[in-house]
Design an enzyme around this catalytic site. Structure first.
Site, PDB file in Angstrom:
ATOM      1  N   ASN A   1      -3.144   5.850  -1.100  1.00 13.92           N
ATOM      2  CA  ASN A   1      -3.037   5.970   0.360  1.00 13.92           C
ATOM      3  C   ASN A   1      -2.461   7.302   0.818  1.00 13.92           C
ATOM      4  O   ASN A   1      -2.639   7.689   1.961  1.00 13.92           O
ATOM      5  CB  ASN A   1      -2.263   4.793   0.928  1.00 13.92           C
ATOM      6  CG  ASN A   1      -3.158   3.573   0.973  1.00 13.92           C
ATOM      7  OD1 ASN A   1      -4.221   3.606   1.578  1.00 13.92           O
ATOM      8  ND2 ASN A   1      -2.771   2.527   0.271  1.00 13.92           N
TER       9      ASN A   1
ATOM     10  N   GLU B   1      -3.534   0.091  -8.857  1.00 12.57           N
ATOM     11  CA  GLU B   1      -2.469   1.096  -9.001  1.00 12.57           C
ATOM     12  C   GLU B   1      -1.200   0.362  -9.451  1.00 12.57           C
ATOM     13  O   GLU B   1      -0.828  -0.650  -8.854  1.00 12.57           O
ATOM     14  CB  GLU B   1      -2.200   1.755  -7.636  1.00 12.57           C
ATOM     15  CG  GLU B   1      -2.405   3.227  -7.590  1.00 12.57           C
ATOM     16  CD  GLU B   1      -2.133   3.815  -6.187  1.00 12.57           C
ATOM     17  OE1 GLU B   1      -1.974   3.080  -5.201  1.00 12.57           O
ATOM     18  OE2 GLU B   1      -2.076   5.047  -6.121  1.00 12.57           O
TER      19      GLU B   1
ATOM     20  N   HIS C   1      -0.998  -2.786  -7.058  1.00  7.70           N
ATOM     21  CA  HIS C   1      -1.753  -2.516  -5.835  1.00  7.70           C
ATOM     22  C   HIS C   1      -3.256  -2.644  -6.073  1.00  7.70           C
ATOM     23  O   HIS C   1      -3.889  -1.727  -6.599  1.00  7.70           O
ATOM     24  CB  HIS C   1      -1.354  -1.105  -5.353  1.00  7.70           C
ATOM     25  CG  HIS C   1      -2.007  -0.684  -4.080  1.00  7.70           C
ATOM     26  ND1 HIS C   1      -2.272   0.627  -3.780  1.00  7.70           N
ATOM     27  CD2 HIS C   1      -2.462  -1.401  -3.019  1.00  7.70           C
ATOM     28  CE1 HIS C   1      -2.850   0.695  -2.591  1.00  7.70           C
ATOM     29  NE2 HIS C   1      -2.978  -0.517  -2.113  1.00  7.70           N
TER      30      HIS C   1
ATOM     31  N   SER D   1       0.825  -1.206   0.000  1.00  2.46           N
ATOM     32  CA  SER D   1       0.000   0.000   0.000  1.00  2.46           C
ATOM     33  C   SER D   1       0.853   1.247   0.000  1.00  2.46           C
ATOM     34  O   SER D   1       0.351   2.332  -0.265  1.00  2.46           O
ATOM     35  CB  SER D   1      -0.854   0.048   1.271  1.00  2.46           C
ATOM     36  OG  SER D   1      -1.644  -1.083   1.369  1.00  2.46           O
TER      37      SER D   1
HETATM   38  P1  NAI Z   1      -3.404  -9.685   6.224  1.00  8.13           P
HETATM   39  O1  NAI Z   1      -2.767  -9.540   7.560  1.00  8.13           O
HETATM   40  O2  NAI Z   1      -4.870  -9.915   6.143  1.00  8.13           O
HETATM   41  O3  NAI Z   1      -2.691 -10.886   5.433  1.00  8.13           O
HETATM   42  C1  NAI Z   1      -1.321 -11.073   5.377  1.00  8.13           C
HETATM   43  C2  NAI Z   1      -1.057 -12.564   5.246  1.00  8.13           C
HETATM   44  O4  NAI Z   1       0.330 -12.770   4.945  1.00  8.13           O
HETATM   45  C3  NAI Z   1      -1.346 -13.370   6.536  1.00  8.13           C
HETATM   46  O5  NAI Z   1      -2.214 -14.441   6.206  1.00  8.13           O
HETATM   47  C4  NAI Z   1       0.023 -13.867   6.982  1.00  8.13           C
HETATM   48  O6  NAI Z   1      -0.042 -15.151   7.585  1.00  8.13           O
HETATM   49  C5  NAI Z   1       0.783 -13.906   5.671  1.00  8.13           C
HETATM   50  N1  NAI Z   1       2.243 -13.783   5.778  1.00  8.13           N
HETATM   51  C6  NAI Z   1       2.935 -12.942   6.569  1.00  8.13           C
HETATM   52  N2  NAI Z   1       4.272 -13.071   6.327  1.00  8.13           N
HETATM   53  C7  NAI Z   1       4.391 -14.016   5.356  1.00  8.13           C
HETATM   54  C8  NAI Z   1       5.508 -14.570   4.650  1.00  8.13           C
HETATM   55  N3  NAI Z   1       6.756 -14.185   4.903  1.00  8.13           N
HETATM   56  N4  NAI Z   1       5.265 -15.506   3.701  1.00  8.13           N
HETATM   57  C9  NAI Z   1       3.998 -15.911   3.438  1.00  8.13           C
HETATM   58  N5  NAI Z   1       2.907 -15.409   4.061  1.00  8.13           N
HETATM   59  C10 NAI Z   1       3.101 -14.458   5.008  1.00  8.13           C
HETATM   60  O7  NAI Z   1      -2.967  -8.394   5.402  1.00  8.13           O
HETATM   61  P2  NAI Z   1      -3.710  -7.714   4.161  1.00  8.13           P
HETATM   62  O8  NAI Z   1      -4.674  -6.709   4.654  1.00  8.13           O
HETATM   63  O9  NAI Z   1      -4.153  -8.761   3.217  1.00  8.13           O
HETATM   64  O10 NAI Z   1      -2.496  -6.889   3.524  1.00  8.13           O
HETATM   65  C11 NAI Z   1      -1.512  -7.534   2.729  1.00  8.13           C
HETATM   66  C12 NAI Z   1      -0.821  -6.510   1.865  1.00  8.13           C
HETATM   67  O11 NAI Z   1      -1.778  -5.859   1.027  1.00  8.13           O
HETATM   68  C13 NAI Z   1      -0.121  -5.385   2.646  1.00  8.13           C
HETATM   69  O12 NAI Z   1       1.040  -5.025   1.965  1.00  8.13           O
HETATM   70  C14 NAI Z   1      -1.167  -4.276   2.655  1.00  8.13           C
HETATM   71  O13 NAI Z   1      -0.603  -3.000   2.810  1.00  8.13           O
HETATM   72  C15 NAI Z   1      -1.748  -4.440   1.246  1.00  8.13           C
HETATM   73  N6  NAI Z   1      -3.097  -3.920   1.047  1.00  8.13           N
HETATM   74  C16 NAI Z   1      -4.062  -4.048   2.023  1.00  8.13           C
HETATM   75  C17 NAI Z   1      -5.330  -3.551   1.811  1.00  8.13           C
HETATM   76  C18 NAI Z   1      -6.408  -3.715   2.828  1.00  8.13           C
HETATM   77  O14 NAI Z   1      -7.480  -3.095   2.651  1.00  8.13           O
HETATM   78  N7  NAI Z   1      -6.229  -4.524   3.865  1.00  8.13           N
HETATM   79  C19 NAI Z   1      -5.672  -2.840   0.551  1.00  8.13           C
HETATM   80  C20 NAI Z   1      -4.611  -2.833  -0.450  1.00  8.13           C
HETATM   81  C21 NAI Z   1      -3.363  -3.332  -0.171  1.00  8.13           C
END
Ligand code: NAI
Length: 255
Positions: A190, A152, A140, A119
């Site tokens: 963001n 994005e 993104h 993000s």
């Molecule tokens: P989340 O916390 O829901 O999911 C992250 C997942 O990655 C978890 O299931 C975790 O177990 C896994 N994980 C962590 N380290 C790992 C590794 N080294 N190898 C494999 N799996 C691993 O987070 P979310 O919200 O899905 O965010 C993920 C990315 O997307 C971030 O970079 C965030 O900034 C971006 N993002 C999030 C949005 C949102 O609305 N939540 C919107 C757009 C982008």
């Protein structure tokens, strides 16, 4: 370059949405997560999401079943040797993402593009962890991925124009609308959204309005489909904080 095997690392909020859309776009999808419970929950929600599309008539039952069967889940990054394209959606922590890009560089073929769903974190920095920064890019997606059309596209300092072109076409193939943004903290989305969410939190903290009032003002007054506080909950407050920290590190603006 043709993509057959599409890999998504991280099966959380964003990863599961990207997996669903990649599967319904006709790719073989590899969903990787280090946390088995995340895989289990993603599998459940992806299957429900695909079947909802079948019910709505967006895809046929046969296409839905094919999409579900085209997804393979694993806790093991080494299964990415066969990947033709990788997008990571792990936690929004620069050190974790840097470590992952170093690992991916050793596992994936040299011609494979490595995309980040970050993000806010610098794509140039992530690219520098690899021997192929020309093939590292920001892709993104927005939350919830199956519903939101924007992607994005962020070109790092070393990202090649060929990589940008390829990922723009890929986003279109996935039914999305790509928009290019420069590699600056928070990109466009963001940089604009997070200060607004932060200000809504200050309004609540200072008692300027109740949470309902703050969200209603932005929905009815500014025609936002969702209030900033409800949106912060949808994104995840942990993710919002991580993004705001990246903006603060980048701009040193306390707001
Ligand atoms: P989340 O916390 O829901 O999911 C992250 C997942 O990655 C978890 O299931 C975790 O177990 C896994 N994980 C962590 N380290 C790992 C590794 N080294 N190898 C494999 N799996 C691993 O987070 P979310 O919200 O899905 O965010 C993920 C990315 O997307 C971030 O970079 C965030 O900034 C971006 N993002 C999030 C949005 C949102 O609305 N939540 C919107 C757009 C982008």
């Amino acid at each position: 370059m043709e993509i057959k095997n599409f890999a998504v690392i991280g099966c959380g909020t964003m990863g599961k949405g990207i997996i669903q859309v990649a599967a319904t776009s006709g790719f073989n999808v590899y969903g990787i997560d280090t946390f088995p419970k995340a895989i289990e929950s993603a599998q459940n929600s992806i299957e429900k999401g695909i079947m909802k599309w079948v019910e709505k008539g967006k895809i046929s039952e046969e296409e839905g079943k094919k999409a579900i069967n085209s997804i393979c889940y694993s806790e093991d990054l080494s299964s990415l040797k066969v990947a033709d394209f990788v997008v990571e959606a792990i936690v929004e922590k620069e050190e974790e993402k840097k470590k992952l890009f170093k690992e991916l560089d050793g596992i994936t073929r040299d011609d494979v593009i490595l995309a980040s769903n970050t993000s806010s974190i610098s794509i140039t920095t992530l690219g520098k962890q690899t021997k192929k920064p020309d093939k590292v890019i920001g892709m993104h997606f927005m939350n919830p991925v199956p519903l939101m059309s924007l992607v994005e596209i962020i070109k790092g300092y070393d990202t090649s124009q060929e990589t940008v072109k390829f990922v723009i076409e890929l986003a279109k193939k996935m039914g999305k609308v790509p928009v290019e943004a420069k590699d600056s903290p928070g990109f466009i989305s963001n940089r604009v959204l997070m200060p607004m969410i932060n200000e809504a939190i200050f309004c609540l903290y200072e008692g300027i309005g109740t949470k309902e009032d703050i969200d209603t003002v932005m929905k009815l007054g500014m025609n936002h489909p969702m209030g900033p506080l409800a949106l912060a909950d949808l994104i995840g407050l942990d993710v919002c904080l991580d993004i705001l920290n990246v903006l603060y590190e980048g701009f040193k603006d306390p707001k």
